[in-house]
Design a protein around this motif. Structure first.
Motif, PDB file in Angstrom:
ATOM      1  N   LEU A 106       0.828  -1.204   0.000  1.00  0.00           N
ATOM      2  CA  LEU A 106       0.000   0.000   0.000  1.00  0.00           C
ATOM      3  C   LEU A 106       0.862   1.253   0.000  1.00  0.00           C
ATOM      4  O   LEU A 106       0.642   2.183  -0.799  1.00  0.00           O
ATOM      5  CB  LEU A 106      -0.914  -0.001   1.228  1.00  0.00           C
ATOM      6  CG  LEU A 106      -1.723   1.277   1.477  1.00  0.00           C
ATOM      7  CD1 LEU A 106      -2.758   1.472   0.377  1.00  0.00           C
ATOM      8  CD2 LEU A 106      -2.400   1.219   2.850  1.00  0.00           C
ATOM      9  N   ALA A 107       1.860   1.317   0.896  1.00  0.00           N
ATOM     10  CA  ALA A 107       2.725   2.490   0.980  1.00  0.00           C
ATOM     11  C   ALA A 107       3.512   2.688  -0.310  1.00  0.00           C
ATOM     12  O   ALA A 107       3.654   3.810  -0.811  1.00  0.00           O
ATOM     13  CB  ALA A 107       3.668   2.353   2.172  1.00  0.00           C
ATOM     14  N   ASN A 108       4.044   1.600  -0.860  1.00  0.00           N
ATOM     15  CA  ASN A 108       4.780   1.666  -2.119  1.00  0.00           C
ATOM     16  C   ASN A 108       3.915   2.273  -3.218  1.00  0.00           C
ATOM     17  O   ASN A 108       4.344   3.173  -3.948  1.00  0.00           O
ATOM     18  CB  ASN A 108       5.229   0.269  -2.531  1.00  0.00           C
ATOM     19  CG  ASN A 108       5.943   0.252  -3.879  1.00  0.00           C
ATOM     20  OD1 ASN A 108       7.155   0.345  -3.961  1.00  0.00           O
ATOM     21  ND2 ASN A 108       5.185   0.123  -4.972  1.00  0.00           N
ATOM     22  N   ASN A 109       2.677   1.779  -3.340  1.00  0.00           N
ATOM     23  CA  ASN A 109       1.810   2.232  -4.421  1.00  0.00           C
ATOM     24  C   ASN A 109       1.417   3.698  -4.258  1.00  0.00           C
ATOM     25  O   ASN A 109       1.316   4.439  -5.245  1.00  0.00           O
ATOM     26  CB  ASN A 109       0.566   1.351  -4.500  1.00  0.00           C
ATOM     27  CG  ASN A 109       0.900  -0.075  -4.911  1.00  0.00           C
ATOM     28  OD1 ASN A 109       2.035  -0.373  -5.293  1.00  0.00           O
ATOM     29  ND2 ASN A 109      -0.072  -0.967  -4.829  1.00  0.00           N
ATOM     30  N   LYS A 110       1.216   4.136  -3.026  1.00  0.00           N
ATOM     31  CA  LYS A 110       0.885   5.545  -2.786  1.00  0.00           C
ATOM     32  C   LYS A 110       2.068   6.449  -3.123  1.00  0.00           C
ATOM     33  O   LYS A 110       1.892   7.553  -3.661  1.00  0.00           O
ATOM     34  CB  LYS A 110       0.453   5.735  -1.324  1.00  0.00           C
ATOM     35  CG  LYS A 110      -0.945   5.199  -1.021  1.00  0.00           C
ATOM     36  CD  LYS A 110      -1.320   5.436   0.424  1.00  0.00           C
ATOM     37  CE  LYS A 110      -2.738   4.985   0.721  1.00  0.00           C
ATOM     38  NZ  LYS A 110      -3.755   5.833   0.036  1.00  0.00           N
ATOM     39  N   ILE A 111       3.272   6.003  -2.810  1.00  0.00           N
ATOM     40  CA  ILE A 111       4.463   6.769  -3.170  1.00  0.00           C
ATOM     41  C   ILE A 111       4.614   6.853  -4.685  1.00  0.00           C
ATOM     42  O   ILE A 111       4.910   7.905  -5.253  1.00  0.00           O
ATOM     43  CB  ILE A 111       5.722   6.172  -2.520  1.00  0.00           C
ATOM     44  CG1 ILE A 111       5.685   6.383  -1.006  1.00  0.00           C
ATOM     45  CG2 ILE A 111       6.994   6.784  -3.114  1.00  0.00           C
ATOM     46  CD1 ILE A 111       6.757   5.633  -0.241  1.00  0.00           C
ATOM     47  N   ARG A 112       4.388   5.731  -5.360  1.00  0.00           N
ATOM     48  CA  ARG A 112       4.497   5.720  -6.821  1.00  0.00           C
ATOM     49  C   ARG A 112       3.419   6.596  -7.455  1.00  0.00           C
ATOM     50  O   ARG A 112       3.671   7.269  -8.461  1.00  0.00           O
ATOM     51  CB  ARG A 112       4.399   4.283  -7.350  1.00  0.00           C
ATOM     52  CG  ARG A 112       5.570   3.426  -6.918  1.00  0.00           C
ATOM     53  CD  ARG A 112       6.733   3.404  -7.879  1.00  0.00           C
ATOM     54  NE  ARG A 112       7.186   4.661  -8.445  1.00  0.00           N
ATOM     55  CZ  ARG A 112       8.225   5.361  -8.020  1.00  0.00           C
ATOM     56  NH1 ARG A 112       8.926   4.950  -6.995  1.00  0.00           N
ATOM     57  NH2 ARG A 112       8.591   6.470  -8.622  1.00  0.00           N
ATOM     58  N   ASP A 113       2.214   6.616  -6.890  1.00  0.00           N
ATOM     59  CA  ASP A 113       1.159   7.508  -7.399  1.00  0.00           C
ATOM     60  C   ASP A 113       1.612   8.961  -7.306  1.00  0.00           C
ATOM     61  O   ASP A 113       1.402   9.755  -8.230  1.00  0.00           O
ATOM     62  CB  ASP A 113      -0.133   7.325  -6.597  1.00  0.00           C
ATOM     63  CG  ASP A 113      -0.828   5.994  -6.886  1.00  0.00           C
ATOM     64  OD1 ASP A 113      -0.518   5.370  -7.916  1.00  0.00           O
ATOM     65  OD2 ASP A 113      -1.682   5.598  -6.064  1.00  0.00           O
ATOM     66  N   PHE A 114       2.244   9.304  -6.179  1.00  0.00           N
ATOM     67  CA  PHE A 114       2.722  10.665  -5.973  1.00  0.00           C
ATOM     68  C   PHE A 114       3.796  11.034  -6.996  1.00  0.00           C
ATOM     69  O   PHE A 114       3.750  12.108  -7.617  1.00  0.00           O
ATOM     70  CB  PHE A 114       3.267  10.813  -4.553  1.00  0.00           C
ATOM     71  CG  PHE A 114       4.094  12.043  -4.333  1.00  0.00           C
ATOM     72  CD1 PHE A 114       3.506  13.293  -4.236  1.00  0.00           C
ATOM     73  CD2 PHE A 114       5.479  11.946  -4.223  1.00  0.00           C
ATOM     74  CE1 PHE A 114       4.278  14.426  -4.048  1.00  0.00           C
ATOM     75  CE2 PHE A 114       6.254  13.085  -4.030  1.00  0.00           C
ATOM     76  CZ  PHE A 114       5.649  14.330  -3.944  1.00  0.00           C
TER      77      PHE A 114
END
Length: 269
Positions: A106-114
């Protein structure tokens, strides 16, 4: 009612948190999570202590990818930890490895979205975290932020550094001293944000730990152990159990403070 407790909540842990920019950098790319609490961007330096009841989570994050990207990456990772805390509270029969894996994805994907919104591939964060429930500590990490156990006066590192230097040491390319002194010691082989395609990543989960009264856990960014030796950290935690996170950061600043430094200490009463 005499000495009866009004409720069954037992605050059987003290948690100490200190985060500082250091003496060289202008921005603090570190962050932390304590249940739903994390450092806001406008607060470069933070220090506090609190009592905690189980279950709870604690984590340290070290952002990377330039000042703005690093700050936001660690902030995003810390904010995502709120979802982990929610799930730890929701489920009585937790599969802790699965919860850790779900969180880092989840954290990885949110960082990549940013970073995608900024049209950049740069941005990521380490994580060193513990889930404390039912008297048992469940540690996990990615990157080079560390988790230590203070037991019987001895400081024991229980996390693994995910760096190129550590990998070369394990493959007998470097000696321990060569690994510590090599520039490869800051080249990460795993971190939040490394999965560009958002296919899912796994945390490095470690054996559960049962803390007994007087024992401590230390979670820290590399700004601490780059400035203090293992023996110095051990001594400070022994001499200053009343506010160890603050004293550790103060000592790192005194020794140079070349990087952001964040410490979270969990003390079992």
């Amino acid at each position: 009612m005499g000495n009866e407790k009004i409720n069954s909540v037992e605050f059987d842990f003290n948690v100490y948190v200190t985060s500082h920019t250091g003496r060289v950098r202008d921005n603090n790319e570190d962050n932390f999570a304590l249940n739903t609490i994390s450092k806001k961007l406008e607060y470069q330096n933070v220090s506090f202590q609190t009592e905690m009841a189980q279950p709870f989570i604690a984590a340290v994050f070290d952002g990377m990818g330039g000042e703005e990207n690093g700050e936001y990456a660690s902030l995003i990772a810390a904010a995502a930890a709120k979802e982990l805390y929610k799930k730890v509270c929701e489920y009585s029969d937790c599969k802790f490895d699965a919860l850790a894996n779900n969180y880092v994805t989840l954290a990885n994907n949110k960082i990549r979205d940013f970073t995608e919104e900024k049209h950049s591939r740069s941005g990521g964060s380490t994580v060193a975290a513990v889930i404390v429930k039912g008297g048992i500590v469940h540690p996990f990490s990615l990157g080079d932020s560390r988790i230590y156990l203070m037991r019987g006066g001895n400081l024991i590192q229980i996390s693994r550094d995910h760096t190129l230097a550590r990998l070369k040491y394990e493959r007998k390319i470097y000696s321990r001293e060569e690994a510590d002194l090599s520039p490869d010691s800051h080249k990460l082989t795993a971190f939040l944000g490394m999965d560009y395609k958002k296919e899912g990543i796994e945390a490095q989960n470690y054996d559960p730990v049962c803390l007994t009264s007087g024992e401590m856990l230390l979670l820290c960014s590399d700004g601490l152990y780059d400035e203090l030796t293992h023996a110095e950290i051990e001594r400070i935690m022994t001499v200053h159990p009343d506010n160890p996170a603050f004293e550790l950061v103060k000592a790192a600043l005194k020794n140079g403070g070349g990087d952001n430094v964040t410490c979270v200490v969990v003390y079992k009463k």
